[in-house]
Design a protein around this motif. Structure first.
Motif, PDB file in Angstrom:
ATOM      1  N   ASN A  56       0.593  -1.200   0.058  1.00 56.30           N
ATOM      2  CA  ASN A  56       0.239  -0.250  -0.272  1.00 56.30           C
ATOM      3  C   ASN A  56       0.737   1.089   0.040  1.00 56.30           C
ATOM      4  OD1 ASN A  56      -2.648   1.173  -0.295  1.00 56.30           O
ATOM      5  ND2 ASN A  56      -2.484   1.410   2.061  1.00 56.30           N
ATOM      6  N   PRO A  60       4.239   6.546   1.170  1.00 58.36           N
ATOM      7  CA  PRO A  60       2.524   5.473   1.924  1.00 58.36           C
ATOM      8  C   PRO A  60       1.450   6.414   1.725  1.00 58.36           C
ATOM      9  CG  PRO A  60       4.464   6.717   3.873  1.00 58.36           C
ATOM     10  CD  PRO A  60       4.871   6.874   2.355  1.00 58.36           C
ATOM     11  N   SER A  61       2.105   8.235   1.239  1.00 57.26           N
ATOM     12  CA  SER A  61       0.653   8.866   0.656  1.00 57.26           C
ATOM     13  C   SER A  61       0.229   9.540  -0.321  1.00 57.26           C
ATOM     14  CB  SER A  61       0.130   9.497   1.957  1.00 57.26           C
ATOM     15  OG  SER A  61       1.173  10.874   1.895  1.00 57.26           O
ATOM     16  N   ASP A  81      -6.440   6.904   0.047  1.00 53.95           N
ATOM     17  CA  ASP A  81      -5.188   6.301   0.486  1.00 53.95           C
ATOM     18  C   ASP A  81      -5.925   5.603   1.047  1.00 53.95           C
ATOM     19  OD1 ASP A  81      -3.153   7.973   1.052  1.00 53.95           O
ATOM     20  OD2 ASP A  81      -4.392   9.965   0.497  1.00 53.95           O
ATOM     21  N   PHE A 113     -10.644  -8.464   7.004  1.00 58.34           N
ATOM     22  CA  PHE A 113      -9.260  -7.704   7.716  1.00 58.34           C
ATOM     23  C   PHE A 113      -7.488  -7.850   7.374  1.00 58.34           C
ATOM     24  CE2 PHE A 113     -13.018  -6.024  10.808  1.00 58.34           C
ATOM     25  CZ  PHE A 113     -13.009  -5.137   9.467  1.00 58.34           C
ATOM     26  N   TYR A 135      -6.284  -8.990   5.887  1.00 54.20           N
ATOM     27  CA  TYR A 135      -4.626  -8.711   4.146  1.00 54.20           C
ATOM     28  C   TYR A 135      -3.747  -8.160   5.529  1.00 54.20           C
ATOM     29  CZ  TYR A 135      -6.285  -4.271   4.353  1.00 54.20           C
ATOM     30  OH  TYR A 135      -6.287  -2.607   4.808  1.00 54.20           O
ATOM     31  N   VAL A 136      -3.686  -7.227   6.599  1.00 52.81           N
ATOM     32  CA  VAL A 136      -2.805  -6.552   7.678  1.00 52.81           C
ATOM     33  C   VAL A 136      -1.792  -7.000   7.857  1.00 52.81           C
ATOM     34  CG1 VAL A 136      -4.929  -4.873   7.840  1.00 52.81           C
ATOM     35  CG2 VAL A 136      -4.115  -7.026   9.616  1.00 52.81           C
ATOM     36  N   PHE A 138       1.478  -7.454   6.317  1.00 53.06           N
ATOM     37  CA  PHE A 138       2.662  -5.801   5.958  1.00 53.06           C
ATOM     38  C   PHE A 138       3.516  -5.914   6.646  1.00 53.06           C
ATOM     39  CE2 PHE A 138      -0.079  -2.372   4.352  1.00 53.06           C
ATOM     40  CZ  PHE A 138      -1.208  -2.834   3.963  1.00 53.06           C
ATOM     41  N   TYR A 151       1.913   0.748   8.900  1.00 54.77           N
ATOM     42  CA  TYR A 151       0.893   0.585   8.554  1.00 54.77           C
ATOM     43  C   TYR A 151       0.857   1.917   7.886  1.00 54.77           C
ATOM     44  CZ  TYR A 151      -0.314  -4.014   9.582  1.00 54.77           C
ATOM     45  OH  TYR A 151      -0.218  -4.968   9.949  1.00 54.77           O
ATOM     46  N   PRO A 152       0.569   2.039   6.309  1.00 58.64           N
ATOM     47  CA  PRO A 152       0.765   3.015   5.694  1.00 58.64           C
ATOM     48  C   PRO A 152      -0.471   4.438   5.284  1.00 58.64           C
ATOM     49  CG  PRO A 152       1.541   1.626   4.491  1.00 58.64           C
ATOM     50  CD  PRO A 152       0.493   0.908   5.530  1.00 58.64           C
ATOM     51  N   SER A 153      -1.710   3.587   6.194  1.00 58.79           N
ATOM     52  CA  SER A 153      -2.872   4.498   5.333  1.00 58.79           C
ATOM     53  C   SER A 153      -3.931   4.443   6.802  1.00 58.79           C
ATOM     54  CB  SER A 153      -3.567   3.940   4.424  1.00 58.79           C
ATOM     55  OG  SER A 153      -4.190   2.754   4.632  1.00 58.79           O
ATOM     56  N   GLN A 159      -6.840   3.798   7.213  1.00 56.77           N
ATOM     57  CA  GLN A 159      -7.795   2.640   6.705  1.00 56.77           C
ATOM     58  C   GLN A 159      -6.645   0.964   6.922  1.00 56.77           C
ATOM     59  OE1 GLN A 159     -11.096   2.894   6.118  1.00 56.77           O
ATOM     60  NE2 GLN A 159     -10.947   0.322   6.473  1.00 56.77           N
ATOM     61  N   ASN A 160      -5.547   1.073   6.265  1.00 59.50           N
ATOM     62  CA  ASN A 160      -4.938   0.105   6.837  1.00 59.50           C
ATOM     63  C   ASN A 160      -4.420  -0.439   8.753  1.00 59.50           C
ATOM     64  OD1 ASN A 160      -2.489  -0.015   4.532  1.00 59.50           O
ATOM     65  ND2 ASN A 160      -4.422  -0.680   4.484  1.00 59.50           N
ATOM     66  N   ASP A 184      -7.754  -0.998   9.823  1.00 62.45           N
ATOM     67  CA  ASP A 184      -8.355  -2.938   9.442  1.00 62.45           C
ATOM     68  C   ASP A 184      -7.614  -4.029  10.201  1.00 62.45           C
ATOM     69  OD1 ASP A 184     -10.063  -1.966   7.886  1.00 62.45           O
ATOM     70  OD2 ASP A 184      -8.903  -2.419   6.288  1.00 62.45           O
ATOM     71  N   TYR A 185      -6.121  -3.226  10.219  1.00 61.91           N
ATOM     72  CA  TYR A 185      -5.214  -3.904  11.867  1.00 61.91           C
ATOM     73  C   TYR A 185      -6.217  -4.394  12.992  1.00 61.91           C
ATOM     74  CZ  TYR A 185      -1.656  -5.385  14.886  1.00 61.91           C
ATOM     75  OH  TYR A 185      -0.878  -6.530  16.306  1.00 61.91           O
ATOM     76  N   ASP A 214      -4.500  11.476   6.028  1.00 61.57           N
ATOM     77  CA  ASP A 214      -3.543   9.953   4.966  1.00 61.57           C
ATOM     78  C   ASP A 214      -2.548  11.589   4.502  1.00 61.57           C
ATOM     79  OD1 ASP A 214      -3.597   7.926   5.476  1.00 61.57           O
ATOM     80  OD2 ASP A 214      -5.707   7.533   4.895  1.00 61.57           O
TER      81      ASP A 214
END
Lengths: 275, 275, 275, 275
Positions: B29, B143-144, B275, C14, C16-17, C20, D142-144, D146-147, D150-151, D275
């Motif tokens: 991502n 990242p963004s 994002d 979820f 998929y995280v 990372f 985690y870059p965003s 949302q990520n 989700d984590y 973001d």
């Protein structure tokens, strides 16, 4: 004029993005190996009508490109190539480009790729290069002399196995009249001894007599070479004389010998640094 | 025959060295940017008589090589180049080569380098390429969307600043009769506004009228393009007719506009992913 | 009930995280050293009234915690500690936790930290631990035996230099009546010989007679130790007899000898693996 | 005295080994998550007689240790824990310890581990801690936004699924009289709805009424809290008066709500950065 001023300001505002680059320095005191592999070279060799099982023009061009890499980049002590791959070994104490992996692998890949196109004509003559080929590269580190020797042995053993297979396969097709599918199923499950036997008993080919370049691949090393040149000397009141001047200089030389056994390493003690 | 058998055994004995290769997967991502820079291009441009401050042949060849990269490699959505550098942006969701940094950067570098030699003649005609040039590459992750935009803005702001300097510098030398040393000291400490003023008041050059390619650099993007072709149709018992067939297809196109402001990004919403 | 079902679905959405997480495997065939350092231990030692220049309770607790690490974690062959730091050496062929750097360093740090609190009372008795202390860790790889020996020599040389300084400094303060500021300026610019001389001529202290633990630090290794125990044996119709049973087993032992010279390594050939 | 001098020289000779430490800086503008997991906690919980399926003493101690981590280390904005795991989220702009992964994960792990032993007695009273426990840690970026969400959702969904399973399993054993093997096979292949049904129809347990801490786990955040204290004021020639002073300060607070839906994030807009 306002535009320009704001651009200068803008640049400093954007410059923070430099700091997103991560460090990829290679661990010290390890041999750095960069290996290149041709991308989609099966298709490339078909389109450029490479002779099977070995095309000496293609192998010569690979070696010429590797020579260009060794001459342009510092600290490579030995390179080994076969088929569409070439490995370059940087000395373990090298500090070239501060040992940054990305710099090392991209410089090797770039120099090799541009040389491959540049020297194409020297090896393929009037047969045109249809499109620019591509190679991928990687970096692998080896901490000990034994590990490095084993790496090079692995590539040479691979060369031998592939060449024995390819030689037998293409002999069955070209001289034995088999289709490629027939040749493949004929060789399925055979050992090295079986392939030697097929070549010998059916086609009177002694595999040991095959070209060393095909059986062993090619390695490049730096050697001291004597170079002689003739110089004309004119002294006042004397007749012109010719003298031969011999100069010793370091030069990259290509060989096709065994590098698995100890002999090669005993004869070239400078390639390895002490553990 | 014994030799061959032992070689097979040897290979499996050496194969452990494969496991020394370390993983260099790029964080998911994130935008993956590969930037190339010419190695020793100051010297290269002198030796190949590049026109100062900008040689359109050289810039055209850079763009042609970048086009070759975009067409051959997957998932590059935008590329930006100026002078002897080019940046390629892989989409943040790309899984090309499993996001392995070494594969990504060496493939881009290789394709670019071989293309540079391959297409040299198209841009430099009879002027020969003297030796194979080399480029180094690196990978940087962003990242963004803002980070990526700032990266591209940084490079375009850099292009502007360098070009304004170079344009003024070479005008002072070529039209003003200054030596390079004199021109350098004349420009020492000047702001953008000063350089614009020198160009305008001393040489009647309005910098805004300079070539967009020189001021802004070049970006390549994928666009839908209509392509028309003529087809001859023969039907039985009818005269041959000609029809024009228009096909829409994705194509890489080159531009020299501003990519710092919002307009470009509003007009090309597909380049960034959310994002 | 719907809630639960959707949660299960949610989890897979979820998950998929997980991908990372990046790989941080340590290069093979290198020694893996994990070094711990106390965080803000200057303040910690003041608050817990550590005796200056060396507090044997604190050093004993460090060693006890390191012993706990060696007994709980696999493949550590030698550990070396001084002051508020401890280094742990995993054997170069170790495959513990697949050589993942994060696992190695966090397990060592965690076991050490919890042990430090757990065994506090054994060393500090009724003096309470005021708050949970913290250590930071790092991983460093060493490719050769020489590199590893030099690492351990570096830490032991550091111990010696610091201890000579601290011993002289605190002697000047505690016995010489100087303030800490006066002691500091007195020692400013002095060589090792000068400090030895101050200790000897002014305080009749021969530095060589100081405690080996303070001068050399502490290393822990695995040794075969004979353990004797007494067993009572009852045979029918015989009087009870006592026999001494000696069992040899591997045990972690602590020492304070020189590990810079060759002698230690000759006496413990099993710690290093061949290059 | 010679010995000391040579040691100083020796130290500088050995110091090159410092440069073997590799950089492990975390990519900027990403959330840094450090997750801890108990090592061999199945065995640990048996040996310390943890109540099944949830031991509030053990969960309380985990939360207390996490609180200690948040108060001691900078830049953690939210932590989430369940069972024997805890995740700590550093803000994406954090520059704590220069974003070095090893420092971040070992400090968190160390502070958590020492706190676990330090506060044991507060939660387990007279029941002794038998040996120092160990936790392993890892870093994930985690870059965003949302990520990151989700984590955290992934961990809370995992908590829910495990707790529903464990609650049903131990109810079948503790109230239903099944052996653990029988309970396991009874639950084999069941969906969430089936487990809810078993609890409700066979044991009259409404899973929704179970403790939020068990169903949702625990998150820790920083909140502004009003703290009131009483102050006595004495003015000359006046009777002593009491005033209540209310001070607002940032404090870590623990909660057991849903963090999968939007509500939590809308109520706490400061946890995420844009973001």
């Amino acid at each position: 004029l306002k535009f320009s001023t704001s651009s200068v300001m803008a640049k400093s505002k954007f410059e923070y993005v430099r700091n997103f680059e991560l460090d990829d320095t290679c661990l010290k005191n390890c041999y750095i190996v960069v290996r290149l592999d041709g991308r989609s070279f099966h298709k490339f060799s078909d389109q450029h009508k490479f002779i099977k099982p070995n095309d000496n023009r293609a192998l010569g061009l690979m070696t010429r490109s590797a020579l260009s890499v060794m001459e342009e980049l510092d600290d490579i002590t030995i390179a080994y190539g076969q088929s569409d791959e070439f490995s370059f070994v940087f000395k373990r104490s090298s500090n070239w480009f501060k040992r940054r992996a990305s710099k090392l692998m991209t410089h090797v890949t770039s120099q090799f790729s541009s040389s491959y196109v540049f020297y194409w004509k020297e090896y393929f003559g009037e047969q045109p290069l249809l499109y620019p080929p591509s190679f991928d590269g990687r970096v692998v580190l080896y901490p000990s002399n034994q590990n490095l020797r084993d790496y090079l042995s692995w590539r040479q053993a691979d060369c031998h196995i592939n060449n024995l297979y390819n030689t037998t396969f293409w002999t069955l097709v070209q001289k034995g009249g088999l289709t490629t599918t027939q040749a493949e199923s004929r060789l399925n499950g055979t050992q090295a001894a079986d392939k030697n036997e097929i070549l010998f008993s059916e086609f009177s080919i002694n595999y040991n007599d095959e070209s060393p370049m095909h059986k062993k691949g090619t390695y490049l090393i730096w050697e001291m070479v004597n170079e002689s040149s003739t110089k004309k000397i004119n002294r006042p009141n004397e007749a012109e004389t010719e003298v031969t001047v011999t100069r010793t200089r370091k030069k990259v030389t290509a060989h096709h010998c065994d590098i698995i056994g100890d002999q090669f390493w005993e004869e070239h003690p400078d390639i390895l640094e002490r553990d």
